[in-house]
Each structure stands twice: as structure tokens, then as C-alpha cells.
Write a protein that holds these residues in place. Structure first.
Motif, PDB file in Angstrom:
ATOM      1  N   LEU A 197       0.798  -1.222   0.000  1.00 49.20           N
ATOM      2  CA  LEU A 197       0.000   0.000   0.000  1.00 49.20           C
ATOM      3  C   LEU A 197       0.830   1.271   0.000  1.00 49.20           C
ATOM      4  O   LEU A 197       0.445   2.277  -0.585  1.00 49.20           O
ATOM      5  CB  LEU A 197      -0.946   0.005   1.191  1.00 49.20           C
ATOM      6  N   GLN A 201      -0.007   4.124  -2.886  1.00 50.71           N
ATOM      7  CA  GLN A 201      -0.517   5.461  -2.586  1.00 50.71           C
ATOM      8  C   GLN A 201       0.264   6.541  -3.323  1.00 50.71           C
ATOM      9  O   GLN A 201      -0.270   7.615  -3.593  1.00 50.71           O
ATOM     10  CB  GLN A 201      -0.488   5.709  -1.080  1.00 50.71           C
ATOM     11  N   GLN A 202       1.498   6.245  -3.682  1.00 49.40           N
ATOM     12  CA  GLN A 202       2.327   7.238  -4.355  1.00 49.40           C
ATOM     13  C   GLN A 202       2.048   7.353  -5.846  1.00 49.40           C
ATOM     14  O   GLN A 202       2.481   8.313  -6.472  1.00 49.40           O
ATOM     15  CB  GLN A 202       3.806   6.913  -4.131  1.00 49.40           C
ATOM     16  N   VAL A 221      -8.454   8.058  -4.561  1.00 51.31           N
ATOM     17  CA  VAL A 221      -7.694   7.926  -3.315  1.00 51.31           C
ATOM     18  C   VAL A 221      -8.141   8.980  -2.314  1.00 51.31           C
ATOM     19  O   VAL A 221      -8.289   8.701  -1.116  1.00 51.31           O
ATOM     20  CB  VAL A 221      -6.179   8.021  -3.599  1.00 51.31           C
ATOM     21  N   LEU A 225      -9.736   8.207   1.465  1.00 51.96           N
ATOM     22  CA  LEU A 225      -9.051   8.650   2.674  1.00 51.96           C
ATOM     23  C   LEU A 225      -9.757   9.802   3.367  1.00 51.96           C
ATOM     24  O   LEU A 225      -9.489  10.075   4.545  1.00 51.96           O
ATOM     25  CB  LEU A 225      -7.612   9.062   2.339  1.00 51.96           C
ATOM     26  N   ASP A 289      -3.411   7.764   5.547  1.00 56.00           N
ATOM     27  CA  ASP A 289      -2.603   6.629   5.145  1.00 56.00           C
ATOM     28  C   ASP A 289      -3.477   5.543   4.525  1.00 56.00           C
ATOM     29  O   ASP A 289      -4.376   5.016   5.167  1.00 56.00           O
ATOM     30  CB  ASP A 289      -1.866   6.077   6.371  1.00 56.00           C
ATOM     31  N   LEU A 290      -3.216   5.233   3.240  1.00 61.74           N
ATOM     32  CA  LEU A 290      -3.997   4.216   2.551  1.00 61.74           C
ATOM     33  C   LEU A 290      -3.800   2.848   3.185  1.00 61.74           C
ATOM     34  O   LEU A 290      -4.720   2.034   3.230  1.00 61.74           O
ATOM     35  CB  LEU A 290      -3.604   4.174   1.068  1.00 61.74           C
ATOM     36  N   GLU A 291      -2.601   2.597   3.698  1.00 58.61           N
ATOM     37  CA  GLU A 291      -2.350   1.294   4.316  1.00 58.61           C
ATOM     38  C   GLU A 291      -3.206   1.104   5.573  1.00 58.61           C
ATOM     39  O   GLU A 291      -3.774   0.031   5.791  1.00 58.61           O
ATOM     40  CB  GLU A 291      -0.873   1.149   4.655  1.00 58.61           C
TER      41      GLU A 291
END
Length: 312
Positions: A197, A201-202, A221, A225, A289-291
Motif C-alpha cells: 500500500l 498510494q504514491q 484515493v 481517505l 494513510d492508505l495502508e
């Protein structure tokens, strides 16, 4: 005409285990990938990502549901659209004693691609300067970039990458990430299947998250989030600061002895504490944070039944 490059509705894949038990790899999956940019296809290992990709490419047949590529039903009309699709699902076979360029030239000749595409693909994946080296001398990251270059020979509108950074060191991951970002910016739609992840996300502009073959969330995204910003608040007396923030209408949370506060502007926190005579030691924005979001969604799935992902 739909502006979706990939669209599935109610997609399901069942199979029988070696013991004859019915297993479900993908269940009622509605996947929508818009044109342009990089779309993350995210889920834990065994969540059905590869199975879904193989069904889209005609390598596995769905039990039920519908699939469309560029608005065309597949697999029925796959021959009409497959020329617009490039995919790296398994490690391609290259001749180890030929150079990277020679391998691409042979592939270009086999599919009737013009020679100029070889040079363009090499530039796109950043192998210029190493294209004359033998394939067997390439690092794993370079081999993966050559695999991507091979798919670019037919100038696809859609590029499907299944876990392209698996097994790569940090330098290789960075190289693949930069290549994917460049492709998305160039107008190619990239479907990036991954469970890493922090990397996703980048580069991703939108994402679909699945668990146990089921859709858990989908959107840009930013939508996934949320737009709010959280701040870490460090002060000499956290308890007094918390009371002051509550009095000002905030809802501070104590995490590992630190105060975390959601606010539209950092000045709002500073003002509330200053009016209470409390002075900040540190105020740090915490990036969404996507993770963390991914783990929040998939943790309940991990506690549920185990679904084995098939690749055949």
C-alpha cells in the motif's frame, strides 16, 4: 458509451478443491476502472486479484457475472479489444543470451509492431543505456521493466500489472513506481494489482479494495481517505490540553501518550490551546494513510473464512 475501461458486474468464480469442496475465489465483484491514470486493485494475498485479472484476459472463465473491456463484453468480444490491452501477469520468457533490445526486436517482429516502438518502449521504462546488455545480466527490477516494455510494443490503451514489485529491492521498487507513474501521466490506463500500500498510494489516482473476493471500497484515493486532516499535538500537560480542546469543540484522541486531533486548520488548534494558556511543543500534520485504511477494511475479512485464490 461508457467512459469505463474495465467494468464487471456480479462477477463470481467458483472452483473445486482437491477434496471436492466448493470454494469461491471471487464473489459478486463490481469493478469499475475509469479511463486514464493509475487504478490500484488492492487486497491481501489470496483475495481474488489474480483470478479476476485472468478472467478479464480470457485465461479463466467466470462462473457467473458480466465483464466489459472498453465497453465490449468479454470474453465474447475479447479478440476485438485485446490489441488495446497489455498485461504482465506472469514472468514472460526472454532469451537469456540476447540483449534486452534484441528480445524486444524479436517480439516486435512477431506481432508486426514497427521498429520505432522498440526504442520508444526502452525509453519509457528507463532502460536506455542498458538495452544492449544481455538479459541474463539484468537485475530483477530491470527484467520487470523489460517485461513492461514488451507490453508497450503494441501501444496499449490499458496496461494490467499484477504485483509488479514482488521480490524487488527498494531501488527496483522505486524504478517500477516511476515507470508506472509516467505511464499513467502519458494517457495509458494502468490497473495495478498490489498489496504494497505504501507504494500504491504514491502512484494511484483511484483504487478498488477487495477481501475474500468481495468489493470492500472503491473510489479516488482522496475519496477513500477523506479530506480531513489530523494533527499530532505535543504539549507539557496532555490532560489539560485535552480538556481545553474538548471545551473548544474538538474530539482529541490519546494515542501512545500523544494527542491526535482532527481540524480544518492548524491555527484552530493553536488558538484553542493559546486561549487556555497552553503552549504547544509540537504540532505535526498526520497524512492520511492508505495502508491504515486498507487494514481497517480487510482485518474483519482476515478473521472470516479463508478463500484460496486460483490462477488457472
Amino acid at each position: 458509451m461508457s467512459d469505463l475501461v474495465i467494468e464487471t458486474t456480479g462477477l463470481r468464480k467458483e472452483f473445486r478443491s482437491v477434496r471436492g469442496e466448493l470454494r469461491v475465489a471471487v464473489q459478486s465483484l463490481d469493478l469499475a476502472v475509469p479511463a486514464g491514470g493509475v487504478h490500484g486493485f488492492l487486497g491481501p494475498n489470496g483475495s481474488g486479484k489474480t483470478t479476476t485479472i485472468r478472467m478479464l484476459l480470457g485465461l479463466a472463465r467466470p462462473t457467473r457475472g458480466t465483464m466489459r473491456l472498453f465497453g465490449q463484453p468479454v470474453p465474447h468480444r475479447l479478440p476485438q479489444v485485446i490489441g488495446r490491452v497489455g498485461a504482465v501477469v506472469e514472468s514472460p520468457k526472454f532469451s537469456p543470451n540476447f540483449s534486452g533490445r534484441r528480445n524486444l526486436q524479436l517480439l516486435a517482429g512477431a506481432i508486426g509492431a514497427p521498429p520505432a516502438r522498440v526504442d520508444a518502449a526502452i525509453e519509457t521504462v528507463r532502460l536506455a543505456g542498458r538495452e544492449k546488455d544481455r538479459y541474463k545480466a539484468y537485475s530483477l527490477g530491470m527484467k520487470q521493466r523489460l517485461a513492461i516494455a514488451a507490453t508497450l510494443l503494441k501501444d496499449p490503451d490499458l496496461l494490467i500489472l499484477d504485483e509488479p514489485t514482488n521480490g524487488l529491492d527498494p531501488a527496483g521498487i522505486r524504478e517500477i513506481r516511476e515507470t508506472i507513474r509516467d505511464l499513467g501521466a502519458s494517457g495509458v490506463t494502468v490497473l495495478l494489482s498490489s498489496h504494497i500500500l505504501a507504494e500504491v498510494q504514491q502512484v494511484c489516482t483511484s483504487a478498488t479494495i477487495i477481501g475474500n473476493g468481495k468489493l470492500l471500497a472503491s473510489g479516488t484515493v482522496d475519496e477513500l481517505l477523506g479530506s480531513g486532516t489530523s494533527y499530532r499535538v505535543l504539549v507539557p500537560d496532555p490532560s489539560a490540553a485535552a480538556q481545553a480542546l474538548i471545551g473548544a469543540g474538538f474530539a482529541p484522541a490519546s494515542i501512545n501518550g500523544e494527542l491526535h486531533v482532527d481540524a480544518e486548520q492548524p491555527a484552530d488548534i493553536t488558538r484553542a490551546l493559546g486561549e487556555a494558556g497552553i503552549w504547544l511543543t509540537e504540532l505535526t500534520p498526520l497524512r492520511a494513510d492508505l495502508e491504515a485504511y486498507f487494514l481497517q477494511l480487510t482485518e474483519p475479512e482476515e478473521l472470516g473464512h479463508d478463500t484460496t485464490e486460483v490462477v488457472a
